[in-house]
Motif scaffolding. Structure first.
Motif, PDB file in Angstrom:
ATOM      1  N   PRO A   1       0.844  -1.199   0.000  1.00 27.86           N
ATOM      2  CA  PRO A   1       0.000   0.000   0.000  1.00 27.86           C
ATOM      3  C   PRO A   1       0.878   1.247   0.000  1.00 27.86           C
ATOM      4  CG  PRO A   1      -0.665  -1.546   1.730  1.00 27.86           C
ATOM      5  CD  PRO A   1       0.675  -1.988   1.227  1.00 27.86           C
ATOM      6  N   SER A   2       0.458   2.271  -0.720  1.00 30.42           N
ATOM      7  CA  SER A   2       1.253   3.491  -0.807  1.00 30.42           C
ATOM      8  C   SER A   2       0.367   4.721  -0.650  1.00 30.42           C
ATOM      9  CB  SER A   2       1.980   3.566  -2.154  1.00 30.42           C
ATOM     10  OG  SER A   2       2.715   4.773  -2.262  1.00 30.42           O
ATOM     11  N   ASN A   3       0.859   5.676   0.145  1.00 30.54           N
ATOM     12  CA  ASN A   3       0.203   6.987   0.244  1.00 30.54           C
ATOM     13  C   ASN A   3       1.086   8.064  -0.381  1.00 30.54           C
ATOM     14  OD1 ASN A   3       2.245   7.069   2.102  1.00 30.54           O
ATOM     15  ND2 ASN A   3       0.955   7.612   3.857  1.00 30.54           N
ATOM     16  N   PHE A   4       2.077   7.614  -1.165  1.00 34.56           N
ATOM     17  CA  PHE A   4       2.950   8.479  -1.954  1.00 34.56           C
ATOM     18  C   PHE A   4       3.950   9.280  -1.117  1.00 34.56           C
ATOM     19  CE2 PHE A   4      -1.148   8.537  -4.541  1.00 34.56           C
ATOM     20  CZ  PHE A   4      -0.820   7.359  -5.199  1.00 34.56           C
TER      21      PHE A   4
ATOM     22  N   LEU B   1      -0.724  -0.387  -4.224  1.00 34.97           N
ATOM     23  CA  LEU B   1      -2.118  -0.014  -3.984  1.00 34.97           C
ATOM     24  C   LEU B   1      -2.211   1.369  -3.361  1.00 34.97           C
ATOM     25  CD1 LEU B   1      -5.211  -0.649  -3.526  1.00 34.97           C
ATOM     26  CD2 LEU B   1      -4.508  -1.642  -1.326  1.00 34.97           C
ATOM     27  N   ASN B   2      -3.060   2.204  -3.931  1.00 34.95           N
ATOM     28  CA  ASN B   2      -3.427   3.456  -3.264  1.00 34.95           C
ATOM     29  C   ASN B   2      -4.933   3.464  -3.030  1.00 34.95           C
ATOM     30  OD1 ASN B   2      -4.425   6.625  -3.969  1.00 34.95           O
ATOM     31  ND2 ASN B   2      -2.893   6.352  -2.354  1.00 34.95           N
ATOM     32  N   ALA B   3      -5.296   3.625  -1.765  1.00 35.13           N
ATOM     33  CA  ALA B   3      -6.711   3.701  -1.390  1.00 35.13           C
ATOM     34  C   ALA B   3      -7.043   5.127  -0.999  1.00 35.13           C
ATOM     35  CB  ALA B   3      -6.995   2.747  -0.230  1.00 35.13           C
ATOM     36  N   TYR B   4      -8.119   5.657  -1.556  1.00 33.91           N
ATOM     37  CA  TYR B   4      -8.560   7.002  -1.211  1.00 33.91           C
ATOM     38  C   TYR B   4     -10.038   6.929  -0.840  1.00 33.91           C
ATOM     39  CZ  TYR B   4     -10.322   6.849  -6.007  1.00 33.91           C
ATOM     40  OH  TYR B   4     -10.964   6.482  -7.160  1.00 33.91           O
TER      41      TYR B   4
ATOM     42  N   GLU C   1       2.182  -4.002 -10.888  1.00 35.79           N
ATOM     43  CA  GLU C   1       0.816  -3.597 -11.220  1.00 35.79           C
ATOM     44  C   GLU C   1       0.370  -2.548 -10.217  1.00 35.79           C
ATOM     45  OE1 GLU C   1      -2.138  -6.545 -11.918  1.00 35.79           O
ATOM     46  OE2 GLU C   1      -0.747  -7.957 -12.876  1.00 35.79           O
ATOM     47  N   THR C   2      -0.351  -1.544 -10.694  1.00 33.77           N
ATOM     48  CA  THR C   2      -0.863  -0.507  -9.799  1.00 33.77           C
ATOM     49  C   THR C   2      -2.375  -0.668  -9.651  1.00 33.77           C
ATOM     50  OG1 THR C   2      -1.119   1.061 -11.630  1.00 33.77           O
ATOM     51  CG2 THR C   2       0.964   1.107 -10.399  1.00 33.77           C
ATOM     52  N   ILE C   3      -2.850  -0.339  -8.458  1.00 33.94           N
ATOM     53  CA  ILE C   3      -4.278  -0.466  -8.146  1.00 33.94           C
ATOM     54  C   ILE C   3      -4.720   0.790  -7.411  1.00 33.94           C
ATOM     55  CG2 ILE C   3      -6.033  -1.791  -6.904  1.00 33.94           C
ATOM     56  CD1 ILE C   3      -4.126  -4.208  -7.042  1.00 33.94           C
TER      57      ILE C   3
ATOM     58  N   LYS D   1     -11.856   3.217  -1.521  1.00 34.72           N
ATOM     59  CA  LYS D   1     -12.262   2.432  -0.352  1.00 34.72           C
ATOM     60  C   LYS D   1     -11.396   2.843   0.825  1.00 34.72           C
ATOM     61  CE  LYS D   1     -13.517  -1.866  -2.842  1.00 34.72           C
ATOM     62  NZ  LYS D   1     -14.860  -2.097  -2.298  1.00 34.72           N
ATOM     63  N   ASN D   2     -11.805   2.446   2.045  1.00 35.81           N
ATOM     64  CA  ASN D   2     -10.861   2.617   3.143  1.00 35.81           C
ATOM     65  C   ASN D   2      -9.738   1.598   2.975  1.00 35.81           C
ATOM     66  OD1 ASN D   2     -11.384   0.130   4.689  1.00 35.81           O
ATOM     67  ND2 ASN D   2     -13.358   1.049   5.184  1.00 35.81           N
ATOM     68  N   LEU D   3      -8.637   1.838   3.646  1.00 31.42           N
ATOM     69  CA  LEU D   3      -7.422   1.068   3.376  1.00 31.42           C
ATOM     70  C   LEU D   3      -7.605  -0.418   3.648  1.00 31.42           C
ATOM     71  CD1 LEU D   3      -4.473   1.073   2.535  1.00 31.42           C
ATOM     72  CD2 LEU D   3      -3.852   1.573   4.912  1.00 31.42           C
ATOM     73  N   ALA D   4      -8.204  -0.772   4.781  1.00 24.97           N
ATOM     74  CA  ALA D   4      -8.361  -2.189   5.130  1.00 24.97           C
ATOM     75  C   ALA D   4      -9.205  -2.919   4.090  1.00 24.97           C
ATOM     76  CB  ALA D   4      -8.981  -2.334   6.516  1.00 24.97           C
ATOM     77  N   ASP D   5     -10.297  -2.315   3.658  1.00 28.23           N
ATOM     78  CA  ASP D   5     -11.166  -2.954   2.658  1.00 28.23           C
ATOM     79  C   ASP D   5     -10.453  -3.083   1.317  1.00 28.23           C
ATOM     80  OD1 ASP D   5     -13.184  -3.178   4.507  1.00 28.23           O
ATOM     81  OD2 ASP D   5     -14.288  -1.405   3.819  1.00 28.23           O
TER      82      ASP D   5
END
Length: 281
Positions: free
Chosen positions: A8-11, A36-39, A85-87, A91-95
């Protein structure tokens, strides 16, 4: 066999450092790295037009950040054994992590904890402990924010257990895989706090670990007259161990680390990367 690694990445620079650490950790292993970036946009009852614009802006920002990561990887001329691969997920991070684990059959999740220690005690309400608590069926490797380079020699993973419960082979597979990949030894640590001999069941569970670890270098160790948390800290510091592996059973001592109720009872913030193994059905 190819490994599937989720990062997971928040940059932030720490998220980038986690990715670089993973590339070095698996430099000799064919891998697909999923970045993965989740927002998450707060849901509003009204102002739907503004909400839609915010969502589009957040999506664009997420995709832009992932594109920059891929550009950085291309600039590094990465290992031919590695693919990426980027995703991007709203969603919230856990989901978002759980969805990725289920969809892509992830072998390991790497995350970074804030500060020089790995804080995994849920009583202190941090994102790491929340995600570890919620995400199922996949081990985690949690790195301290000020992570050190992998040691060149004398790599060892400390694995504490009280031998009271049997392990499934698949539950320790990530530990064995890491030991093989790093050419590291596994030091199985038993903290004898009450001075009692091992029960027959404990001896059987100890023997079971011997059968699981036949392909790696391992040894058994015992500490007395100390608490579990103090004993683990002292053992790691005295040996300058490289990693710690914890088995997160749904009940038992280490389950307390992931409970809100035990803030005063457990002071456990190791300075080494922590591999968290999950209880599996």
């Amino acid at each position: 066999m190819e490994k599937k690694i989720l990062i997971p990445s928040n940059f932030t620079k720490h998220a980038w450092n986690t990715l670089v650490y993973a590339l070095n950790l698996y430099k000799s292993v064919p891998c697909t790295f999923y970045i993965l970036n989740a927002y998450k946009i707060p849901t509003r009852i009204s102002l739907n037009r503004n909400q839609s614009a915010e969502l589009e802006a957040a999506k664009a920002e997420s995709e832009k950040g992932l594109h920059k990561i891929m550009q950085g990887l291309n600039f590094r001329k990465e290992n031919e054994k590695h693919t990426f691969e980027t995703i991007s997920r709203n969603k919230n991070l856990a989901d978002a992590i759980q969805e990725t684990v289920d969809t892509h059959k992830i072998d390991l999740i790497l995350m970074v904890s804030r500060g020089e220690n790995v804080s995994i005690n849920a009583a202190f309400e941090n994102e790491i402990s929340e995600v570890i608590q919620k995400v199922e069926d996949c081990p985690f490797l949690v790195l301290p924010e000020q992570m050190q380079d992998l040691p060149e020699t004398k790599r060892e993973i400390v694995f504490p257990t009280n031998y009271k419960f049997p392990f499934k082979n698949k539950e320790v597979a990530a530990l064995i895989d890491m030991a093989n990949n790093l050419n590291a030894s596994i030091r199985i640590l038993y903290i004898d706090s009450d001075g009692r001999p091992l029960s027959k069941e404990q001896e059987q569970n100890m023997d079971m670990l011997k059968t699981y670890f036949t392909e790696v270098d391992f040894s058994f160790h015992k500490l007395t007259q100390t608490t579990v948390t103090t004993g683990i800290h002292l053992f790691i510091e005295s040996r300058e161990s490289s990693f710690l592996a914890l088995y997160k059973r749904k009940q038992g001592f280490f389950s307390k680390l992931f409970s809100q109720r035990f803030k005063e009872e457990i002071d456990f913030n190791p300075k080494v990367p922590v591999l968290i193994l999950k209880e599996l059905e």
